[in-house]
Design an enzyme around this catalytic site. Structure first.
Site, PDB file in Angstrom:
ATOM      1  N   CYS A 309      16.088  -7.070  69.076  1.00 54.96           N
ATOM      2  CA  CYS A 309      14.660  -7.057  68.751  1.00 54.96           C
ATOM      3  C   CYS A 309      14.314  -6.835  67.275  1.00 54.96           C
ATOM      4  O   CYS A 309      13.407  -7.486  66.763  1.00 54.96           O
ATOM      5  CB  CYS A 309      13.897  -6.100  69.660  1.00 54.96           C
ATOM      6  SG  CYS A 309      14.515  -4.418  69.655  1.00 54.96           S
ATOM      7  N   ARG A 339      27.974  -1.221  69.545  1.00 56.62           N
ATOM      8  CA  ARG A 339      27.594   0.199  69.503  1.00 56.62           C
ATOM      9  C   ARG A 339      28.850   1.047  69.615  1.00 56.62           C
ATOM     10  O   ARG A 339      29.675   0.803  70.493  1.00 56.62           O
ATOM     11  CB  ARG A 339      26.658   0.554  70.663  1.00 56.62           C
ATOM     12  CG  ARG A 339      25.351  -0.176  70.582  1.00 56.62           C
ATOM     13  CD  ARG A 339      24.398   0.264  71.668  1.00 56.62           C
ATOM     14  NE  ARG A 339      23.207  -0.566  71.638  1.00 56.62           N
ATOM     15  CZ  ARG A 339      22.141  -0.363  72.404  1.00 56.62           C
ATOM     16  NH1 ARG A 339      22.125   0.642  73.261  1.00 56.62           N
ATOM     17  NH2 ARG A 339      21.101  -1.163  72.311  1.00 56.62           N
ATOM     18  N   GLU A 341      30.356   3.743  71.073  1.00 53.05           N
ATOM     19  CA  GLU A 341      30.033   4.619  72.210  1.00 53.05           C
ATOM     20  C   GLU A 341      30.994   5.798  72.324  1.00 53.05           C
ATOM     21  O   GLU A 341      30.779   6.717  73.108  1.00 53.05           O
ATOM     22  CB  GLU A 341      30.048   3.815  73.525  1.00 53.05           C
ATOM     23  CG  GLU A 341      28.963   2.749  73.624  1.00 53.05           C
ATOM     24  CD  GLU A 341      27.581   3.312  73.982  1.00 53.05           C
ATOM     25  OE1 GLU A 341      27.438   4.540  74.105  1.00 53.05           O
ATOM     26  OE2 GLU A 341      26.650   2.505  74.125  1.00 53.05           O
ATOM     27  N   ARG A 350      30.043   0.325  79.976  1.00 51.05           N
ATOM     28  CA  ARG A 350      29.700   0.992  78.713  1.00 51.05           C
ATOM     29  C   ARG A 350      30.774   0.643  77.696  1.00 51.05           C
ATOM     30  O   ARG A 350      31.846   1.222  77.684  1.00 51.05           O
ATOM     31  CB  ARG A 350      29.550   2.507  78.872  1.00 51.05           C
ATOM     32  CG  ARG A 350      29.039   3.159  77.579  1.00 51.05           C
ATOM     33  CD  ARG A 350      28.726   4.630  77.731  1.00 51.05           C
ATOM     34  NE  ARG A 350      27.595   4.859  78.608  1.00 51.05           N
ATOM     35  CZ  ARG A 350      26.321   4.722  78.252  1.00 51.05           C
ATOM     36  NH1 ARG A 350      26.016   4.370  77.034  1.00 51.05           N
ATOM     37  NH2 ARG A 350      25.367   4.935  79.113  1.00 51.05           N
ATOM     38  N   GLU A 358      17.825 -10.620  75.008  1.00 44.58           N
ATOM     39  CA  GLU A 358      16.690  -9.742  74.769  1.00 44.58           C
ATOM     40  C   GLU A 358      15.415 -10.547  74.590  1.00 44.58           C
ATOM     41  O   GLU A 358      15.232 -11.229  73.601  1.00 44.58           O
ATOM     42  CB  GLU A 358      16.912  -8.832  73.558  1.00 44.58           C
ATOM     43  CG  GLU A 358      15.716  -7.891  73.410  1.00 44.58           C
ATOM     44  CD  GLU A 358      15.971  -6.640  72.621  1.00 44.58           C
ATOM     45  OE1 GLU A 358      17.005  -6.527  71.958  1.00 44.58           O
ATOM     46  OE2 GLU A 358      15.088  -5.757  72.680  1.00 44.58           O
ATOM     47  N   ASP A 419      13.220   1.970  83.254  1.00 47.69           N
ATOM     48  CA  ASP A 419      14.648   1.698  83.435  1.00 47.69           C
ATOM     49  C   ASP A 419      14.864   1.075  84.799  1.00 47.69           C
ATOM     50  O   ASP A 419      14.239   1.486  85.794  1.00 47.69           O
ATOM     51  CB  ASP A 419      15.449   3.000  83.355  1.00 47.69           C
ATOM     52  CG  ASP A 419      15.820   3.353  81.911  1.00 47.69           C
ATOM     53  OD1 ASP A 419      15.459   2.583  81.001  1.00 47.69           O
ATOM     54  OD2 ASP A 419      16.463   4.396  81.725  1.00 47.69           O
ATOM     55  N   GLU A 437      21.986   2.291  84.552  1.00 45.66           N
ATOM     56  CA  GLU A 437      20.834   1.582  83.966  1.00 45.66           C
ATOM     57  C   GLU A 437      21.336   0.201  83.571  1.00 45.66           C
ATOM     58  O   GLU A 437      22.129   0.062  82.647  1.00 45.66           O
ATOM     59  CB  GLU A 437      20.321   2.320  82.728  1.00 45.66           C
ATOM     60  CG  GLU A 437      19.229   1.539  82.017  1.00 45.66           C
ATOM     61  CD  GLU A 437      19.026   1.963  80.550  1.00 45.66           C
ATOM     62  OE1 GLU A 437      19.211   3.138  80.219  1.00 45.66           O
ATOM     63  OE2 GLU A 437      18.681   1.077  79.756  1.00 45.66           O
ATOM     64  N   ASN A 440      16.268  -2.587  80.943  1.00 40.56           N
ATOM     65  CA  ASN A 440      15.046  -1.819  80.748  1.00 40.56           C
ATOM     66  C   ASN A 440      13.928  -2.723  80.263  1.00 40.56           C
ATOM     67  O   ASN A 440      14.137  -3.902  79.986  1.00 40.56           O
ATOM     68  CB  ASN A 440      15.280  -0.660  79.782  1.00 40.56           C
ATOM     69  CG  ASN A 440      15.734  -1.138  78.430  1.00 40.56           C
ATOM     70  OD1 ASN A 440      15.656  -2.324  78.102  1.00 40.56           O
ATOM     71  ND2 ASN A 440      16.216  -0.232  77.613  1.00 40.56           N
ATOM     72  N   CYS A 464       9.989  -5.055  74.411  1.00 38.98           N
ATOM     73  CA  CYS A 464      11.200  -5.821  74.632  1.00 38.98           C
ATOM     74  C   CYS A 464      11.851  -5.358  75.919  1.00 38.98           C
ATOM     75  O   CYS A 464      11.491  -4.335  76.492  1.00 38.98           O
ATOM     76  CB  CYS A 464      12.151  -5.653  73.462  1.00 38.98           C
ATOM     77  SG  CYS A 464      12.520  -3.954  73.068  1.00 38.98           S
ATOM     78  N   ARG A 471      26.184  -5.248  82.268  1.00 40.72           N
ATOM     79  CA  ARG A 471      25.618  -4.289  83.233  1.00 40.72           C
ATOM     80  C   ARG A 471      25.150  -4.980  84.502  1.00 40.72           C
ATOM     81  O   ARG A 471      25.351  -4.452  85.599  1.00 40.72           O
ATOM     82  CB  ARG A 471      24.448  -3.527  82.581  1.00 40.72           C
ATOM     83  CG  ARG A 471      24.858  -2.679  81.388  1.00 40.72           C
ATOM     84  CD  ARG A 471      25.007  -1.225  81.758  1.00 40.72           C
ATOM     85  NE  ARG A 471      25.525  -0.434  80.657  1.00 40.72           N
ATOM     86  CZ  ARG A 471      24.846   0.517  80.007  1.00 40.72           C
ATOM     87  NH1 ARG A 471      23.606   0.794  80.360  1.00 40.72           N
ATOM     88  NH2 ARG A 471      25.411   1.193  79.038  1.00 40.72           N
TER      89      ARG A 471
HETATM   90  P1  ATP Z   1      22.325   4.039  77.720  1.00 39.28           P
HETATM   91  O1  ATP Z   1      21.376   5.167  77.956  1.00 39.28           O
HETATM   92  O2  ATP Z   1      23.027   3.563  78.939  1.00 39.28           O
HETATM   93  O3  ATP Z   1      23.223   4.257  76.535  1.00 39.28           O
HETATM   94  P2  ATP Z   1      20.492   2.761  76.045  1.00 39.28           P
HETATM   95  O4  ATP Z   1      19.267   3.504  76.289  1.00 39.28           O
HETATM   96  O5  ATP Z   1      21.324   3.046  74.853  1.00 39.28           O
HETATM   97  O6  ATP Z   1      21.416   2.807  77.336  1.00 39.28           O
HETATM   98  P3  ATP Z   1      19.095   0.440  75.313  1.00 39.28           P
HETATM   99  O7  ATP Z   1      19.260   0.605  73.872  1.00 39.28           O
HETATM  100  O8  ATP Z   1      17.804   0.723  75.926  1.00 39.28           O
HETATM  101  O9  ATP Z   1      20.195   1.216  76.108  1.00 39.28           O
HETATM  102  O10 ATP Z   1      19.637  -1.016  75.664  1.00 39.28           O
HETATM  103  C1  ATP Z   1      19.105  -1.780  76.711  1.00 39.28           C
HETATM  104  C2  ATP Z   1      20.165  -2.395  77.570  1.00 39.28           C
HETATM  105  O11 ATP Z   1      21.342  -2.734  76.850  1.00 39.28           O
HETATM  106  C3  ATP Z   1      20.666  -1.482  78.645  1.00 39.28           C
HETATM  107  O12 ATP Z   1      19.788  -1.466  79.723  1.00 39.28           O
HETATM  108  C4  ATP Z   1      21.967  -2.136  79.000  1.00 39.28           C
HETATM  109  O13 ATP Z   1      21.728  -3.261  79.816  1.00 39.28           O
HETATM  110  C5  ATP Z   1      22.483  -2.611  77.676  1.00 39.28           C
HETATM  111  N1  ATP Z   1      23.435  -1.680  77.073  1.00 39.28           N
HETATM  112  C6  ATP Z   1      23.152  -0.648  76.246  1.00 39.28           C
HETATM  113  N2  ATP Z   1      24.280  -0.033  75.848  1.00 39.28           N
HETATM  114  C7  ATP Z   1      25.308  -0.690  76.438  1.00 39.28           C
HETATM  115  C8  ATP Z   1      26.732  -0.526  76.414  1.00 39.28           C
HETATM  116  N3  ATP Z   1      27.308   0.420  75.700  1.00 39.28           N
HETATM  117  N4  ATP Z   1      27.486  -1.386  77.141  1.00 39.28           N
HETATM  118  C9  ATP Z   1      26.907  -2.362  77.844  1.00 39.28           C
HETATM  119  N5  ATP Z   1      25.578  -2.566  77.910  1.00 39.28           N
HETATM  120  C10 ATP Z   1      24.768  -1.741  77.215  1.00 39.28           C
HETATM  121 ZN    ZN Z   2      14.591  -4.045  71.901  1.00 37.53          ZN
HETATM  122 MG    MG Z   3      23.017   4.207  74.517  1.00 39.29          MG
END
Ligand code: ATP
Ligand code: ZN
Ligand code: MG
Length: 505
Positions: A309, A339, A341, A350, A358, A419, A437, A440, A464, A471
């Protein structure tokens, strides 16, 4: 009540003995007029030069003030006026300003829970609700650029953040599909790995998707595009993988998630000569000389996409959108998100690099609230009729967003984030285990503001929705298993047969 006490040295370009009287006169005048300008009528206040001494070409000065003309602003005013007067009469000007000590006293709502640490702040003392800080080593430019205000603001934010620490997120169930019987209770990632559908690596938190798994991810993508986005009129865009810091400063990512970003360096030069030694070292040592490499690349000024986004909003920066283009409905699906993680990594759900579609939307509040309903309806169609998931929707908000005075969304109940969560049978009982999740949906006001995106006459909102293909797949496979015979027929109809893959001996 705010109180400022500043000790500084103004270094002039020449000896001050000769101009002593001019200085004295100027300082007296400043105390009467220049340092009182901007103070509201009927209020006594402003800044005051309490004391000063002259040492060679240095003027050492002490200024106290209240919040009307803060001492550092007074100092900058004084510098200008002294430079002018001394330049005219004695041909010397202020060359440099050095802050010796800057003490600031202000009120806070509540005391910190833990000791606070802050750059530029040398000491921080508390006396009930009074906070006293000593700020050191600020340059003149930093003083002129509002550092002091931001330091004070930051202290208040950090105290607030300490109170939110460990507080529960808001989580309010909106809708649930009800129980559905899973076909198995295994972790789909482990099973796919055993079957050779996916391969871990080549680095942490990444996967190589072999034909069967790639096909599943692509099916999810097709479903999202064909069943959700295209029917609602979303148009596809393609953006860059690399996001410069200034974009993330606007969206807040640079403060919000700098610890999750993958940073990008550029070669300092493309000239092969500059790289000759490096290449020789790779060749001879059969290793990559990382220390040498550090000398050849720049410090990062960009990172790999975290979410798509920001660049979509950026692409509309400083534009006015015609009414007939509202709501703006765009989606991006080519750029993976990265990311860091760390310890949170698990399976394909994850990961450090994932594939998302998006969609973003910009429009009036009414337009976006209608769109939200439409999106939820299309998503529900997919999760119920095509993927046949056990899933639910919940309104969520981090604790600080629930407090008044934070975010634009205050008091706008219908904004915020939803979510979508799926039951993951391998994690245990549906009532006790953590659901995943898998996507979202949000509506906010802040991004149109941050990027100065305008409409002809209306107030714009934006939002967005993150459709995570890993996921969606993880949720589906965790409930439905890996045997297409157990998959919903509507899904198979869209997806077709899985590819044979490779028989590796
Ligand atoms: P989480 O709380 O699980 O870390 P987030 O709040 O960081 O998620 P957002 O930034 O809102 O996630 O991202 C939106 C979407 O991106 C999530 O709903 C998911 O589908 C995907 N997503 C986010 N982080 C990951 C990841 N590490 N691996 C796979 N998919 C991801
Ligand atoms: Zn976004
Ligand atoms: Mg996250």
């Amino acid at each position: 009540m705010m109180y400022f006490e500043l000790k500084a040295i103004l270094s002039f370009s020449g000896d001050l003995r000769e101009g002593k009287e001019t200085l004295q006169q100027n300082i007296e005048d400043a105390n009467k007029d220049l340092l009182k300008r901007g103070v509201p009528k009927n209020v006594s206040g402003g800044a005051l030069i309490e004391d000063y001494t002259i040492e060679g070409s240095d003027l050492c000065i002490k200024i106290t003030s209240d919040r009307y003309v803060r001492a550092h602003d007074a100092l900058i005013r004084l510098k200008k006026s002294l430079s002018e007067a001394m330049g005219r009469k004695h041909r010397v000007g202020v060359r440099d300003i050095k802050i010796i000590d800057y003490m600031i006293r202000f009120e806070i709502d509540r005391p910190p829970v833990e000791k606070l640490k802050l750059p530029f702040v040398d000491e921080l003392e508390l006396d009930g609700k009074t906070c006293i800080i000593s700020v050191k080593n600020l340059t003149q430019d930093q003083l002129a650029n509002n550092y002091v205000d931001r330091i004070i603001q930051r202290i208040k934010e950090k105290i607030d953040a300490q109170y939110y620490e460990g507080k529960e997120e808001l989580w309010e169930l909106i809708w649930e599909s009800g129980d559905k019987k899973p076909v198995w209770t295994r972790d789909p990632t482990e099973e796919m790995e055993k079957r050779g559908w996916i391969k871990q690596g080549p680095t942490k938190g990444k996967w190589f998707y072999r034909p069967q798994a790639a096909k599943i991810l692509r099916c999810m993508e097709e479903i999202a595009v064909k069943e959700v986005l295209e029917p609602l009129g979303f148009q596809e865009v393609i953006e860059s993988t690399m996001v410069p810091f200034d974009v993330w400063q606007e969206t807040g990512h640079m403060e919000g998630v700098p610890n999750e970003v993958y940073y990008i360096c550029e070669p300092k030069s493309r000239d092969p000569e500059e790289w000759e030694e490096f290449v020789d070292l790779v060749n001879i040592s059969k290793e990559v000389p990382v220390d040498k490499l550090k000398e050849l690349v720049t410090a990062p000024r960009a990172g790999i996409c975290y979410a798509q986004c920001p660049l979509m909003y950026w692409s509309l920066r400083n534009t006015t959108i015609a009414d007939d283009s509202l709501p703006v409905l765009l989606y991006e699906r080519t750029v993976p998100s990265a990311r860091y993680e760390s310890g949170g990594r698990h399976g394909i759900e994850r990961v450090d690099e994932f594939h998302r579609i998006e969609p973003i939307y910009i429009g009036t509040k009414e337009q976006l609230l209608t769109l939200k309903e439409d999106l939820i309806e299309r998503y529900t169609h997919v999760f119920q009729n095509i993927l046949d998931l056990e899933w639910r929707m919940a309104k969520v908000a981090p604790f600080y967003m629930q407090q008044s005075g934070h975010g634009d969304e205050d008091g706008e109940e219908d904004l915020g984030t939803i979510d979508f969560e799926a039951y993951m049978p391998y994690r245990g009982d549906r009532n006790d285990s953590k659901w995943l999740e898998f996507q979202n949906l949000s509506i906010f006001k802040k991004y149109t503001k941050a990027f100065n995106i305008k409409a002809q006459s209306k107030d714009l909102y934006s939002g967005c929705s993150g459709i995570g293909l890993e996921r969606w797949s993880a949720a589906f496979l965790a409930q439905k298993g890996l045997d297409p015979n157990n998959w919903p027929s509507k899904f198979n109809k869209i997806c077709g047969n899985l590819p044979k893959g490779l028989n590796l001996l």
